[in-house]
Structures are given as structure tokens and as C-alpha cells.
Design an enzyme around this catalytic site. Structure first.
Site, PDB file in Angstrom:
ATOM      1  N   GLU A  51       3.543 -11.288   2.169  1.00 11.36           N
ATOM      2  CA  GLU A  51       2.577 -10.501   1.039  1.00 11.36           C
ATOM      3  C   GLU A  51       1.609 -11.639   0.639  1.00 11.36           C
ATOM      4  OE1 GLU A  51       2.042  -7.136  -0.169  1.00 11.36           O
ATOM      5  OE2 GLU A  51       0.383  -8.273  -0.970  1.00 11.36           O
ATOM      6  N   LEU A  70       4.722  -8.797  -5.701  1.00  9.35           N
ATOM      7  CA  LEU A  70       5.295  -7.892  -4.718  1.00  9.35           C
ATOM      8  C   LEU A  70       4.831  -6.576  -5.194  1.00  9.35           C
ATOM      9  CD1 LEU A  70       8.599  -9.831  -3.593  1.00  9.35           C
ATOM     10  CD2 LEU A  70       6.735  -9.408  -2.310  1.00  9.35           C
ATOM     11  N   GLY A 117      -0.429 -11.941   6.513  1.00  9.31           N
ATOM     12  CA  GLY A 117       0.252 -12.164   7.910  1.00  9.31           C
ATOM     13  C   GLY A 117      -0.906 -11.578   9.056  1.00  9.31           C
ATOM     14  N   GLY A 167      -8.883  15.593  -6.330  1.00 15.29           N
ATOM     15  CA  GLY A 167      -7.640  15.345  -5.627  1.00 15.29           C
ATOM     16  C   GLY A 167      -6.614  14.641  -6.619  1.00 15.29           C
ATOM     17  N   GLU A 218     -16.611  18.167  -6.556  1.00 15.70           N
ATOM     18  CA  GLU A 218     -15.529  18.145  -5.478  1.00 15.70           C
ATOM     19  C   GLU A 218     -16.272  18.905  -4.210  1.00 15.70           C
ATOM     20  OE1 GLU A 218     -12.219  17.515  -4.363  1.00 15.70           O
ATOM     21  OE2 GLU A 218     -12.903  18.777  -2.445  1.00 15.70           O
ATOM     22  N   ASP A 239       1.768   3.834   4.292  1.00 13.75           N
ATOM     23  CA  ASP A 239       0.240   4.515   4.562  1.00 13.75           C
ATOM     24  C   ASP A 239      -0.379   4.216   5.586  1.00 13.75           C
ATOM     25  OD1 ASP A 239       0.899   5.457   1.893  1.00 13.75           O
ATOM     26  OD2 ASP A 239      -0.887   4.445   1.037  1.00 13.75           O
ATOM     27  N   HIS A 262      21.818  25.269 -19.833  1.00 16.82           N
ATOM     28  CA  HIS A 262      21.103  26.221 -20.570  1.00 16.82           C
ATOM     29  C   HIS A 262      21.001  25.243 -21.951  1.00 16.82           C
ATOM     30  CE1 HIS A 262      19.135  29.406 -22.703  1.00 16.82           C
ATOM     31  NE2 HIS A 262      20.197  29.526 -23.581  1.00 16.82           N
TER      32      HIS A 262
HETATM   33  P1  FAD Z   1       0.932  -0.639  -0.142  1.00 19.40           P
HETATM   34  O1  FAD Z   1       1.829  -0.036  -1.248  1.00 19.40           O
HETATM   35  O2  FAD Z   1      -0.640  -0.291  -0.042  1.00 19.40           O
HETATM   36  O3  FAD Z   1       1.321  -1.953   0.021  1.00 19.40           O
HETATM   37  C1  FAD Z   1       0.817  -2.691   1.283  1.00 19.40           C
HETATM   38  C2  FAD Z   1       1.017  -4.302   0.826  1.00 19.40           C
HETATM   39  O4  FAD Z   1       0.535  -4.828   2.105  1.00 19.40           O
HETATM   40  C3  FAD Z   1      -0.194  -4.673  -0.132  1.00 19.40           C
HETATM   41  O5  FAD Z   1       0.368  -5.315  -1.311  1.00 19.40           O
HETATM   42  C4  FAD Z   1      -1.337  -5.548   0.673  1.00 19.40           C
HETATM   43  O6  FAD Z   1      -1.593  -6.517  -0.166  1.00 19.40           O
HETATM   44  C5  FAD Z   1      -0.159  -5.940   1.773  1.00 19.40           C
HETATM   45  N1  FAD Z   1      -0.976  -6.494   2.725  1.00 19.40           N
HETATM   46  C6  FAD Z   1      -1.995  -5.955   3.724  1.00 19.40           C
HETATM   47  N2  FAD Z   1      -2.289  -6.500   4.703  1.00 19.40           N
HETATM   48  C7  FAD Z   1      -1.698  -7.607   4.576  1.00 19.40           C
HETATM   49  C8  FAD Z   1      -1.466  -8.954   5.477  1.00 19.40           C
HETATM   50  N3  FAD Z   1      -2.193  -8.844   6.447  1.00 19.40           N
HETATM   51  N4  FAD Z   1      -0.616  -9.822   5.175  1.00 19.40           N
HETATM   52  C9  FAD Z   1       0.124  -9.744   3.914  1.00 19.40           C
HETATM   53  N5  FAD Z   1       0.088  -8.664   3.330  1.00 19.40           N
HETATM   54  C10 FAD Z   1      -0.893  -7.514   3.476  1.00 19.40           C
HETATM   55  N6  FAD Z   1       2.490   7.524  -4.553  1.00 19.40           N
HETATM   56  C11 FAD Z   1       3.395   8.192  -4.998  1.00 19.40           C
HETATM   57  O7  FAD Z   1       4.395   8.509  -4.033  1.00 19.40           O
HETATM   58  N7  FAD Z   1       3.549   8.607  -6.208  1.00 19.40           N
HETATM   59  C12 FAD Z   1       2.645   8.083  -7.209  1.00 19.40           C
HETATM   60  O8  FAD Z   1       2.652   8.524  -8.149  1.00 19.40           O
HETATM   61  C13 FAD Z   1       1.488   7.576  -6.624  1.00 19.40           C
HETATM   62  N8  FAD Z   1       0.339   7.302  -7.555  1.00 19.40           N
HETATM   63  C14 FAD Z   1      -0.538   6.647  -7.140  1.00 19.40           C
HETATM   64  C15 FAD Z   1      -1.869   6.371  -7.862  1.00 19.40           C
HETATM   65  C16 FAD Z   1      -2.930   5.580  -7.510  1.00 19.40           C
HETATM   66  C17 FAD Z   1      -3.988   5.037  -8.427  1.00 19.40           C
HETATM   67  C18 FAD Z   1      -2.746   5.124  -6.019  1.00 19.40           C
HETATM   68  C19 FAD Z   1      -3.979   4.299  -5.574  1.00 19.40           C
HETATM   69  C20 FAD Z   1      -1.813   5.429  -5.158  1.00 19.40           C
HETATM   70  C21 FAD Z   1      -0.858   6.161  -5.639  1.00 19.40           C
HETATM   71  N9  FAD Z   1       0.198   6.441  -4.767  1.00 19.40           N
HETATM   72  C22 FAD Z   1       1.355   7.249  -5.331  1.00 19.40           C
HETATM   73  C23 FAD Z   1       0.345   6.379  -3.508  1.00 19.40           C
HETATM   74  C24 FAD Z   1       1.198   4.758  -3.277  1.00 19.40           C
HETATM   75  O9  FAD Z   1       0.707   4.014  -3.834  1.00 19.40           O
HETATM   76  C25 FAD Z   1       1.232   4.739  -1.699  1.00 19.40           C
HETATM   77  O10 FAD Z   1       1.452   5.560  -1.080  1.00 19.40           O
HETATM   78  C26 FAD Z   1       2.322   3.500  -1.267  1.00 19.40           C
HETATM   79  O11 FAD Z   1       1.865   2.314  -2.308  1.00 19.40           O
HETATM   80  C27 FAD Z   1       2.309   2.873   0.120  1.00 19.40           C
HETATM   81  O12 FAD Z   1       3.206   2.036   0.240  1.00 19.40           O
HETATM   82  P2  FAD Z   1       3.012   1.270   1.566  1.00 19.40           P
HETATM   83  O13 FAD Z   1       3.894   0.211   1.329  1.00 19.40           O
HETATM   84  O14 FAD Z   1       2.743   1.762   2.884  1.00 19.40           O
HETATM   85  O15 FAD Z   1       1.567   0.386   1.266  1.00 19.40           O
HETATM   86  P1  NAI Z   2      -6.905  12.994  -2.327  1.00 18.02           P
HETATM   87  O1  NAI Z   2      -6.809  13.247  -0.877  1.00 18.02           O
HETATM   88  O2  NAI Z   2      -5.617  13.563  -3.154  1.00 18.02           O
HETATM   89  O3  NAI Z   2      -8.060  13.973  -2.769  1.00 18.02           O
HETATM   90  C1  NAI Z   2      -9.367  13.484  -2.466  1.00 18.02           C
HETATM   91  C2  NAI Z   2     -10.178  14.659  -2.922  1.00 18.02           C
HETATM   92  O4  NAI Z   2     -11.660  14.207  -2.587  1.00 18.02           O
HETATM   93  C3  NAI Z   2     -10.039  15.970  -2.061  1.00 18.02           C
HETATM   94  O5  NAI Z   2     -10.086  17.013  -2.805  1.00 18.02           O
HETATM   95  C4  NAI Z   2     -11.388  15.873  -1.098  1.00 18.02           C
HETATM   96  O6  NAI Z   2     -11.584  17.338  -0.882  1.00 18.02           O
HETATM   97  C5  NAI Z   2     -12.224  15.380  -1.986  1.00 18.02           C
HETATM   98  N1  NAI Z   2     -13.431  14.946  -0.990  1.00 18.02           N
HETATM   99  C6  NAI Z   2     -13.452  14.134  -0.175  1.00 18.02           C
HETATM  100  N2  NAI Z   2     -14.703  13.622   0.368  1.00 18.02           N
HETATM  101  C7  NAI Z   2     -15.452  14.239  -0.746  1.00 18.02           C
HETATM  102  C8  NAI Z   2     -16.733  14.092  -0.948  1.00 18.02           C
HETATM  103  N3  NAI Z   2     -17.592  13.327   0.074  1.00 18.02           N
HETATM  104  N4  NAI Z   2     -17.401  14.320  -2.158  1.00 18.02           N
HETATM  105  C9  NAI Z   2     -16.624  15.172  -3.008  1.00 18.02           C
HETATM  106  N5  NAI Z   2     -15.231  15.081  -2.769  1.00 18.02           N
HETATM  107  C10 NAI Z   2     -14.737  14.820  -1.558  1.00 18.02           C
HETATM  108  O7  NAI Z   2      -7.272  11.643  -2.241  1.00 18.02           O
HETATM  109  P2  NAI Z   2      -7.253  10.695  -3.717  1.00 18.02           P
HETATM  110  O8  NAI Z   2      -7.072  11.339  -4.932  1.00 18.02           O
HETATM  111  O9  NAI Z   2      -8.265   9.675  -3.656  1.00 18.02           O
HETATM  112  O10 NAI Z   2      -5.692  10.093  -3.390  1.00 18.02           O
HETATM  113  C11 NAI Z   2      -5.384   9.297  -2.422  1.00 18.02           C
HETATM  114  C12 NAI Z   2      -3.953   9.474  -2.085  1.00 18.02           C
HETATM  115  O11 NAI Z   2      -3.128   8.474  -2.807  1.00 18.02           O
HETATM  116  C13 NAI Z   2      -3.565  10.702  -1.999  1.00 18.02           C
HETATM  117  O12 NAI Z   2      -3.733  11.494  -0.906  1.00 18.02           O
HETATM  118  C14 NAI Z   2      -1.844  10.507  -2.511  1.00 18.02           C
HETATM  119  O13 NAI Z   2      -1.228  10.463  -1.159  1.00 18.02           O
HETATM  120  C15 NAI Z   2      -1.944   9.119  -3.246  1.00 18.02           C
HETATM  121  N6  NAI Z   2      -1.649   9.177  -4.591  1.00 18.02           N
HETATM  122  C16 NAI Z   2      -0.531  10.029  -5.013  1.00 18.02           C
HETATM  123  C17 NAI Z   2      -0.253  10.262  -6.256  1.00 18.02           C
HETATM  124  C18 NAI Z   2       1.026  10.767  -6.658  1.00 18.02           C
HETATM  125  O14 NAI Z   2       1.806  11.053  -5.796  1.00 18.02           O
HETATM  126  N7  NAI Z   2       1.111  11.594  -7.794  1.00 18.02           N
HETATM  127  C19 NAI Z   2      -1.405   9.865  -7.314  1.00 18.02           C
HETATM  128  C20 NAI Z   2      -2.339   9.294  -6.966  1.00 18.02           C
HETATM  129  C21 NAI Z   2      -2.469   8.807  -5.824  1.00 18.02           C
END
Ligand code: FAD
Ligand code: NAI
Length: 468
Positions: free
Chosen positions: A35, A40, A116, A185, A206, A315, A447
Site C-alpha cells: 500500500e 491502510l 506495487g 449521484g 446534473e 473498484d 414493535h
Molecule cells: P480503494 O479503497 O480505492 O483502495 C485502493 C488502495 O490501493 C488505495 O489505498 C491506493 O492508495 C492503493 N493503491 C493504488 N495503486 C497502488 C499501487 N500501485 N501500489 C500500492 N498501493 C496502491 N462505499 C460504500 O460501500 N459505502 C459508502 O458509504 C461509501 N462512501 C464513499 C464516500 C466517498 C466520498 C467515496 C469517494 C467513496 C465512497 N464509497 C463508499 C466507495 C468506496 O470507498 C470504494 O468502493 C472502496 O473503497 C473500494 O475499495 P477498493 O479496495 O477496491 O479500492
Molecule cells: P455516481 O455515479 O453516483 O453519480 C454521478 C452523477 O453525475 C450521476 O448522476 C451522473 O448522471 C452525473 N454526471 C455524470 N457526468 C456528468 C456531467 N458531465 N455533468 C453533470 N452530471 C454528470 O458517482 P459519484 O457520486 O461521483 O460517486 C462515485 C461512486 O462512489 C458511486 O458510484 C458509489 O459507488 C461510490 N460511493 C458510495 C457511497 C455510498 O455507498 N453511500 C457514497 C459515496 C460514493
């Protein structure tokens, strides 16, 4: 660096990577997780799920103290201490990331600090921040879990000062006078809600003519109405054409997608939240012949990439970009490479939006079932008729259960209302067991709880909802 020969080397320490590492340790595999971030936990713990939920919780209480406490007979005038709100968020994040370090030690996983890079079959080089190779690891299997990063938009340059992505929006130095969010979104609406509750005027621009694409349309409509009532303004069907930042603000230009007059909005800050894209920069995929698809994702067959011994989860692969989806894939992938039968039920991955009201769903939407031509029945129950919600003055929203018209198997659950993030798990368990709606309808629920709404909605599938 510790002994450098491993059964499995995992690249990335987010929910995909850290859960894979822990499961590998549990199964007796010699595992390392590379990482490059200083901590982490990946996006989720550092700049995603956890800090956003910390601010959603704190801002919800702040807003309630200002608007709802009085009617409960509690008279206070809340005063915002933004540095403290941010500090408690950062403290929680640190505790959580340290927790993963503890779990690594407990399960005998080595955290190899650095970036990595795959350097051929079974080889991972580790690079420091300057790009210098500091070591090479050998592995029978390599798991890519490098996650994702925010998508960019031409003409809108994120400077993390005035034009921010989600990471910047989690740490603004002040409450914006006017925050303009691009993208209705999940990120846009969660973080838009945070700053609205803290006092900002919030406008969401949007591209589509609806919010939250993918969410059941009836739920999305109710959700938009609720957010509008809270003061969030929506400009739907708009194409952003550019953003100009100055020291003190941003001018955002956009025009109707369907054609028409261009508009501009002046904002103190702009949050760009139009989705995320897979992150594979500098990963060395070419050394093992892996090509990403047009959108940058690594394609897999049950987490196996096209290169023998290289797997991908989270992701960086297809499917919803959610922490719990990454976790599911981590467990299944490691179990498979350990010779067990890993499995992920992709049809039963819930989604949640942690706003007020909360939105939670699992399975098919009505639109998807209609498109499939599948005959289904609907049971619906409003929170206005749920006694716990009523007593708590949280009556916005409803529970909706969709079931197969012939077999009564639950095909989808769509909830909008109070605490539905905690209620959707029940629907997931039911769907994993391929339950009928009648199974929930005939299960005793405590309830008074909001979960009774799910039971009453399930009764509604057969037309015998009793309390509405
Ligand atoms: P990541 O969490 O992105 O982890 C990847 C890691 O790999 C990173 O730490 C990065 O530094 C590391 N990395 C990348 N390339 C390398 C390399 N070459 N060598 C070493 N390390 C490397 N999801 C939910 O389910 N619930 C939520 O409430 C939610 N809220 C979110 C809110 C926000 C603002 C955002 C941005 C995302 C949110 N998500 C949420 C989405 C969630 O964070 C991701 O789906 C999740 O973190 C994906 O996990 P991952 O392990 O695939 O990748
Ligand atoms: P999103 O995919 O949820 O929403 C993006 C929005 O932007 C959509 O409504 C789309 O139509 C719009 N859009 C795309 N291109 C555009 C443009 N050019 N101009 C205006 N609108 C545009 O993506 P978001 O909100 O960035 O989140 C990314 C991902 O992170 C989510 O898909 C979700 O998987 C994850 N996430 C999950 C959370 C949770 O589980 N509670 C919280 C936050 C993020």
C-alpha cells in the site's frame, strides 16, 4: 523488508485489499499487502465512506439541534465549531486505519509500504515515493486491488482549493456561502447534504433529467422532493461547459442538454462528483499481458484476469464501486486461490445513500423488471403509518417490496426513510435465502420499530397490509 517470497501479494490496502489480506492470513497463506498511502484502509477509510459518514452524522445532529430539538422541548442555539467537527472526523479515521494495522498483525500479514508494480509473472516490485525500486516480492498469486479515483471533466480543473473533488469537499476550511455540486449521484448528494446542513446554499447541476441514476425511479422522485424541501436546488438536464476559478470563488457555465440558453452560476466552491474511474496507473499490467477495457477496468472471470496467477477485485473491476462489494470479492477471490469455492451473489449487493431521509435498496428496480418483461407484484408501506417513525417525527418515505407475480420470490426492496440503512440487511438475508415476500410478512418483527414498515410492505404484496 521481510522475507520476500509469498503465497499471495495483494496490491492496494483498501476494503478489497485489506479484506483479501486478512482472509489469506486466516487461511494460513503467507500474505503481503503493498500500500502506497501512508495508512491502510484505502479510499473508504481515508477519504470515502468513513469521513463522509462522520460529517453526515455530526451535521445531522447540528441541523436537528437548530430546527427539530425545539419541538421536542429542548431549547438550544447550536454554534458550529468546524475545526472540532473536522478533528473528531480525523480522529475516528486514524483509529480505524490503525485498526486495520492491528488486524494485519493478528493475521500475520506483512504491510509492505510503497507502490506495487507487477514486473512479470509472480513478481511485484515495490517503489518509494520517488519511483525508486526498494525491493522485489515473489508470489504464487497476485491480487490487484488498486481501487479508483474521481473522474475528471474537461473544462473543470480540480485544484482542491475552489474546485474540489470528494477529498477536498471532506475538508473545506469554511462553510461555503454557495456550494455548487456537479453530479446528482451519491457523493454529490451526501456531501451536498453535509454542507447544506451546516448552512451553505447548495445547487446541484446534473446532466440527466433525474437524480441518482440506477435508483428506483419512484424512490428517486421522493428523494428529490425531500432534498428540495431541505433547501437543495437542482438544475437537471444540464451540461457543464466550463468552470473558472478565482481566489475567492468559481464561475460555472452550463447549458441545457436539450438545447437552449446557456447559464452561469457563481459559487464559493464547486464539488465535481460525476463518478469514479478505475486506478491502474504505473501498475505494470502490460508485463503480464493484461489490457484494461475502454473505461480502464480490468476484466475478470470470477476475479481471475487473463494472466495466470493474477486476480483483480474491488473498484478496479466491473460492478458497483462499493466497499462491501470489494469485501465480498476479496473473500471469494482468496478462497478460490486457496482451493475453496468462492462465491459472490451479485444480485444481492445493497446500496445506501446516507442522507436524511436515507435511501437503501437491493435487487431489481421496477424499471429493470419492466424492461425484462417480468411479471411482479408490489407491496408498499409509508412511514407516516409506522408508529416508531411517527413518534420520532420522521415520517418521510416508504418501504417497497417487489416480488415475482407467480412464485412470490422477493426480487427487490426499495426503502427511503429513517434508519433504512440498518433495515436493508434484513432484505439481503431474505433474498440470499430466496425468500418469498410472505416469509417476511409472517416473521414477527419487534414493535415499535421502523423495520415493521418492511413487514407491512411485504404483507402488501398479497394485499393484506394491516396498518395503513
Ligand atoms: P480503494 O479503497 O480505492 O483502495 C485502493 C488502495 O490501493 C488505495 O489505498 C491506493 O492508495 C492503493 N493503491 C493504488 N495503486 C497502488 C499501487 N500501485 N501500489 C500500492 N498501493 C496502491 N462505499 C460504500 O460501500 N459505502 C459508502 O458509504 C461509501 N462512501 C464513499 C464516500 C466517498 C466520498 C467515496 C469517494 C467513496 C465512497 N464509497 C463508499 C466507495 C468506496 O470507498 C470504494 O468502493 C472502496 O473503497 C473500494 O475499495 P477498493 O479496495 O477496491 O479500492
Ligand atoms: P455516481 O455515479 O453516483 O453519480 C454521478 C452523477 O453525475 C450521476 O448522476 C451522473 O448522471 C452525473 N454526471 C455524470 N457526468 C456528468 C456531467 N458531465 N455533468 C453533470 N452530471 C454528470 O458517482 P459519484 O457520486 O461521483 O460517486 C462515485 C461512486 O462512489 C458511486 O458510484 C458509489 O459507488 C461510490 N460511493 C458510495 C457511497 C455510498 O455507498 N453511500 C457514497 C459515496 C460514493
Amino acid at each position: 523488508m521481510p522475507d520476500t517470497t509469498y503465497d499471495v501479494v495483494i496490491i492496494g490496502g483498501g476494503p478489497g485489499g485489506y479484506n483479501a489480506a486478512i482472509r489469506a492470513g486466516q487461511l494460513g497463506l503467507k500474505a503481503a499487502c503493498v500500500e502506497m498511502r501512508g495508512t491502510l484502509g484505502g479510499t473508504c477509510l481515508n477519504v470515502g465512506c468513513m469521513p463522509s459518514k462522520a460529517l453526515l452524522h455530526a451535521s445531522e445532529l447540528y441541523a436537528a439541534a437548530g430546527s427539530e430539538f425545539a419541538k421536542l422541548g429542548i431549547e438550544v442555539t447550536p454554534k458550529l465549531n468546524l475545526p472540532q467537527m473536522m478533528a473528531q472526523k480525523d480522529e475516528s479515521v486514524t483509529a480505524l486505519t490503525k485498526g486495520i494495522e492491528f488486524l494485519f498483525k493478528k493475521n500475520k500479514v506483512d504491510w509492505v509500504k510503497g507502490a506495487g508494480r507487477i514486473a512479470g509473472p509472480g513478481k511485484v516490485e515495490v517503489l518509494d515515493a520517488d519511483g525508486k525500486v526498494t525491493g522485489t516480492l515473489s508470489a504464487r498469486d497476485i491480487v490487484v486491488a488498486t481501487g479508483s479515483e474521481p473522474s475528471s471533466l474537461p473544462g473543470v480543473t480540480v485544484d482542491q482549493k475552489r474546485i474540489v473533488d470528494s477529498t477536498g469537499a471532506l475538508a473545506l476550511p469554511e462553510v461555503p456561502g454557495h456550494l455548487v455540486v456537479i453530479g446528482a449521484g451519491i457523493i454529490g448528494l451526501e456531501l451536498g447534504s453535509v454542507w447544506r446542513r451546516l448552512g451553505a446554499k447548495v445547487t446541484v447541476v446534473e446532466f440527466l433529467d433525474r437524480i441518482t441514476p440506477g435508483v428506483d425511479a419512484e424512490v428517486a422522485k421522493t428523494f428529490q422532493r425531500a432534498l428540495t424541501k431541505q433547501g437543495i436546488a437542482f438544475k437537471l438536464g444540464m451540461k457543464v461547459t466550463g468552470a473558472t476559478a478565482s481566489k475567492t470563488g468559481v464561475s460555472l457555465a452550463f447549458e441545457p442538454v436539450a438545447g437552449g440558453a446557456a447559464e452561469t452560476l457563481d459559487a464559493d466552491y464547486v464539488l465535481l462528483a460525476i463518478g469514479r474511474r478505475p486506478y491502474t496507473q504505473g501498475l505494470g499490467l502490460e508485463t503480464v499481458g493484461i489490457e484494461t477495457d475502454k473505461r480502464g477496468f480490468i476484466a475478470t472471470d470470477h476475479w481471475k484476469t487473463s494472466a495466470p496467477g493474477v486476480w483483480a477485485i474491488g473498484d478496479v473491476t466491473h460492478g458497483p464501486m462499493l466497499a462491501h462489494k470489494a469485501e465480498e470479492e476479496a473473500v471469494a477471490c482468496i478462497e478460490r486461490l486457496a482451493g475453496k469455492a468462492g462465491h459472490v451473489s451479485y444480485g444481492v449487493i445493497p446500496g445506501v445513500i446516507y442522507t436524511t431521509p436515507e435511501v437503501a435498496w437491493v435487487g431489481k428496480t421496477e424499471e429493470e423488471l419492466k424492461a425484462e418483461g417480468r411479471a411482479y407484484k408490489v407491496g408498499k408501506f409509508p412511514f407516516t403509518a409506522n408508529s416508531r417513525a411517527k413518534i420520532n417525527h420522521e415520517t418521510e418515505g416508504f418501504a417497497k417490496i417487489l416480488a415475482d407475480a407467480a412464485t412470490d420470490e422477493i426480487l427487490g426492496a426499495h426503502l427511503i426513510g429513517p434508519s433504512v440503512s440498518e433495515m436493508i440487511g434484513e432484505c439481503c438475508v431474505a433474498m440470499e435465502f430466496r425468500a418469498a415476500s410472505e416469509d417476511i410478512a409472517r416473521t414477527c418483527h419487534p414493535h415499535p420499530t421502523r423495520s415493521e414498515a418492511v413487514r407491512q410492505a411485504s404483507m402488501g404484496v398479497e394485499g393484506w397490509t394491516m396498518q395503513a
